[in-house]
Design a protein around this motif. Structure first.
Motif, short mmCIF file in Angstrom:
data_model
loop_
_atom_site.label_atom_id
_atom_site.label_comp_id
_atom_site.label_asym_id
_atom_site.label_seq_id
_atom_site.Cartn_x
_atom_site.Cartn_y
_atom_site.Cartn_z
N THR A 70 0.82 -1.19 0.00
CA THR A 70 0.00 0.00 0.00
C THR A 70 0.87 1.26 0.00
O THR A 70 0.63 2.19 0.75
N SER A 71 1.87 1.29 -0.84
CA SER A 71 2.96 2.24 -0.70
C SER A 71 2.78 3.50 -1.54
O SER A 71 1.73 3.74 -2.12
N SER A 72 3.86 4.28 -1.61
CA SER A 72 3.92 5.49 -2.42
C SER A 72 5.40 5.77 -2.64
O SER A 72 6.27 5.05 -2.12
N VAL A 73 5.70 6.82 -3.40
CA VAL A 73 7.10 7.20 -3.58
C VAL A 73 7.79 7.40 -2.23
O VAL A 73 8.95 7.00 -2.05
N ASN A 130 -12.19 2.39 8.32
CA ASN A 130 -11.47 1.69 9.38
C ASN A 130 -9.98 1.67 9.07
O ASN A 130 -9.31 0.65 9.21
N ILE A 131 -9.45 2.85 8.68
CA ILE A 131 -8.09 2.89 8.16
C ILE A 131 -7.05 2.47 9.21
O ILE A 131 -6.04 1.85 8.87
N GLU A 132 -7.29 2.79 10.48
CA GLU A 132 -6.33 2.38 11.50
C GLU A 132 -6.25 0.86 11.61
O GLU A 132 -5.16 0.29 11.73
N SER A 133 -7.41 0.21 11.57
CA SER A 133 -7.42 -1.26 11.62
C SER A 133 -6.74 -1.85 10.38
O SER A 133 -5.96 -2.80 10.48
N PRO A 153 -0.75 -4.04 17.79
CA PRO A 153 0.46 -3.23 17.89
C PRO A 153 1.13 -3.07 16.53
O PRO A 153 1.22 -4.02 15.76
N ARG A 154 1.57 -1.85 16.26
CA ARG A 154 2.18 -1.54 14.97
C ARG A 154 3.66 -1.91 14.99
O ARG A 154 4.32 -1.86 16.02
N ALA A 155 4.17 -2.30 13.81
CA ALA A 155 5.58 -2.63 13.69
C ALA A 155 6.45 -1.48 14.15
O ALA A 155 6.19 -0.32 13.82
N LYS A 156 7.50 -1.78 14.91
CA LYS A 156 8.33 -0.73 15.49
C LYS A 156 9.11 0.05 14.45
O LYS A 156 9.54 1.18 14.70
N PHE A 157 9.33 -0.54 13.26
CA PHE A 157 10.10 0.17 12.26
C PHE A 157 9.27 1.24 11.53
O PHE A 157 9.80 2.01 10.75
N ILE A 158 7.96 1.27 11.79
CA ILE A 158 7.11 2.34 11.23
C ILE A 158 7.08 3.48 12.24
O ILE A 158 6.40 3.42 13.26
N ARG A 159 7.83 4.53 11.94
CA ARG A 159 7.85 5.69 12.82
C ARG A 159 6.50 6.43 12.76
O ARG A 159 5.78 6.32 11.76
N ASP A 160 6.21 7.20 13.80
CA ASP A 160 4.95 7.93 13.82
C ASP A 160 4.80 8.83 12.61
O ASP A 160 3.73 8.92 12.00
N GLU A 161 5.88 9.53 12.23
CA GLU A 161 5.80 10.44 11.10
C GLU A 161 5.60 9.70 9.78
O GLU A 161 4.92 10.17 8.87
N TYR A 180 4.00 6.79 9.56
CA TYR A 180 2.61 6.30 9.62
C TYR A 180 1.65 7.38 9.14
O TYR A 180 0.70 7.09 8.38
N GLU A 181 1.88 8.61 9.55
CA GLU A 181 1.00 9.70 9.12
C GLU A 181 1.05 9.90 7.61
O GLU A 181 0.04 10.19 6.98
N VAL A 182 2.24 9.75 7.02
CA VAL A 182 2.36 9.87 5.56
C VAL A 182 1.60 8.73 4.88
O VAL A 182 0.86 8.94 3.92
N MET A 183 1.78 7.51 5.36
CA MET A 183 1.08 6.35 4.80
C MET A 183 -0.42 6.55 4.85
O MET A 183 -1.14 6.31 3.87
N ARG A 184 -0.90 6.98 6.01
CA ARG A 184 -2.33 7.16 6.19
C ARG A 184 -2.86 8.23 5.24
O ARG A 184 -3.89 8.05 4.59
N ASP A 185 -2.13 9.36 5.14
CA ASP A 185 -2.59 10.45 4.30
C ASP A 185 -2.60 10.06 2.83
O ASP A 185 -3.47 10.50 2.07
N HIS A 186 -1.64 9.24 2.40
CA HIS A 186 -1.60 8.83 1.01
C HIS A 186 -2.75 7.91 0.64
O HIS A 186 -3.07 7.75 -0.54
N LEU A 187 -3.37 7.31 1.64
CA LEU A 187 -4.49 6.41 1.37
C LEU A 187 -5.85 7.07 1.57
O LEU A 187 -6.79 6.76 0.84
#
Length: 360
Positions: A52-55, A193-196, A231-239, A241-248
């Motif tokens: 579910t990625s982006s550049v 339900n984007i967080e789930s 619990p979210r993977a530790k290698f996904i930083r908060d910042e 995660y916000e980019v991923m969420r916004d791109h979707l």
């Protein structure tokens, strides 16, 4: 008063300034992409992301190889980010998508500059068509997690048949999560339900979660529709995660485009293009391959990927590559995010030893 700090995505975009471009392809589709000319290395790396990625998700690789003197070409794939998001699933066929990428290549990279595609997830599916139809343009290929797979000209993917068959053949219900991704209204379900949804995709214990939820029938639907959390993977930083969420689900975005890559298969649109490729197959091993790749190839396998299992993927790569390097990293499916330093170092070593050394 100081100004508020930039978001991670804004900082990423500013870092590359005027290197951001848009192009309308021959199909009339608009792509947004990053295009950095080849530096002193004289080679361009073409990054093709998947679901579910982006550049932005390539930022570790883009920054590293930019500093090393490589050129960069990295589109938001169709349906994502700043690129078009058509609702006709036929437009997501892999061969036309590969032609879109070649339109971008033709516009941005001089014919004498070597290019190395780097594909992950569905990005590998498009790279496979680059291999089949445009292979001579490329100096080598980089596969992340997913192996080369050739045409499959079968009927539309009937999940009620395919999932039990995958269980019989592999011991896993490999396509179970496709039930959620391809059902009517899936985009709205995932958006609401984007967080789930993101918890399921980027779980801390991915192998266990994949086997319990994504690879068990009806569990993906149950998890996301009921707003369940993990619990979210530790290698996904908060910042990040916000980019991923916004791109979707940010303004002008949405889940229709990303999910259309799956819906294209269950709608049966893969058949026509795959039938053509099958008719020109040079290798008749059950229709899994179409050609032999003569350029250098590196395959990065993820030891903890429950879906793209290395022991299943590696033999597929060995069948089609004459000059194969395989690297297994102790990561989940998100190999380029979980161990970026290790992946970058191994890719850099391969480029220096197998690509730059052999340039004529």
């Amino acid at each position: 008063m100081s100004s508020p700090p930039q978001s991670a995505y804004a900082a990423f975009c500013c870092r590359y300034g005027n290197y951001w471009q848009t192009l309308v392809t021959a199909r009339g589709l608009t792509y947004r992409y990053l295009s950095v000319p080849a530096g002193h290395k004289g080679v361009v790396l073409l990054f093709l992301h998947g679901f579910t990625s982006s550049v932005y998700d390539w930022h570790y690789q883009l920054d590293y190889f930019h500093n090393k003197g490589y050129g960069l070409l990295a589109p938001d794939m169709l349906g994502y980010g700043g690129s078009d998001k058509p609702r006709d699933t036929k437009l997501y066929q892999h061969t036309p998508l590969a032609r879109d990428i070649m339109d971008i290549v033709a516009a941005e990279v001089p014919p004498d500059v070597p290019i190395i595609p780097v594909g992950h997830n569905w990005g590998v599916a498009v790279m496979n068509r680059l291999v089949c139809h445009h292979g001579k343009r490329f100096k080598g290929f980089v596969f992340l997690n997913v192996a080369y797979m050739g045409p499959n000209a079968s009927a539309p993917y009937d999940l009620d048949e395919l999932i039990p068959l995958s269980k019989q053949m592999s011991g896993k219900e490999l396509y179970a999560y496709w039930e959620l991704f391809t059902k009517p209204g899936a985009d709205k379900i995932c958006e609401d339900n984007i967080e789930s949804f993101l918890d399921m995709m980027y779980a801390e214990d991915e192998p266990s979660v994949s086997n319990r939820i994504k690879l068990t029938r009806h569990k993906s639907e149950e998890f996301v529709e009921n707003g369940m959390r993990l619990p979210r993977a530790k290698f996904i930083r908060d910042e990040d995660y916000e980019v991923m969420r916004d791109h979707l689900v940010g303004p002008g975005r949405g889940m229709w485009g990303p999910l259309a890559w799956y819906k294209m298969w269950t709608d049966g649109h893969h058949r026509s293009e795959d039938q053509v490729l099958r008719s020109h197959s040079e290798l008749a091993d059950e229709g899994l391959t179409t050609i032999m790749i003569t350029q250098p190839v590196i395959f990065f396998a993820a030891a903890r990927d429950a879906i793209c299992v290395p022991s299943w993927m590696r033999p597929l790569m060995e069948k089609v590559s004459r000059h194969l390097t395989t690297v297994v990293l102790d990561t989940s499916h998100w190999i380029f995010l979980e161990q970026p330093d290790m992946l970058n170092a191994e890719l850099d070593k391969w480029l220096e030893g197998k690509v730059l050394r052999t340039r004529s």
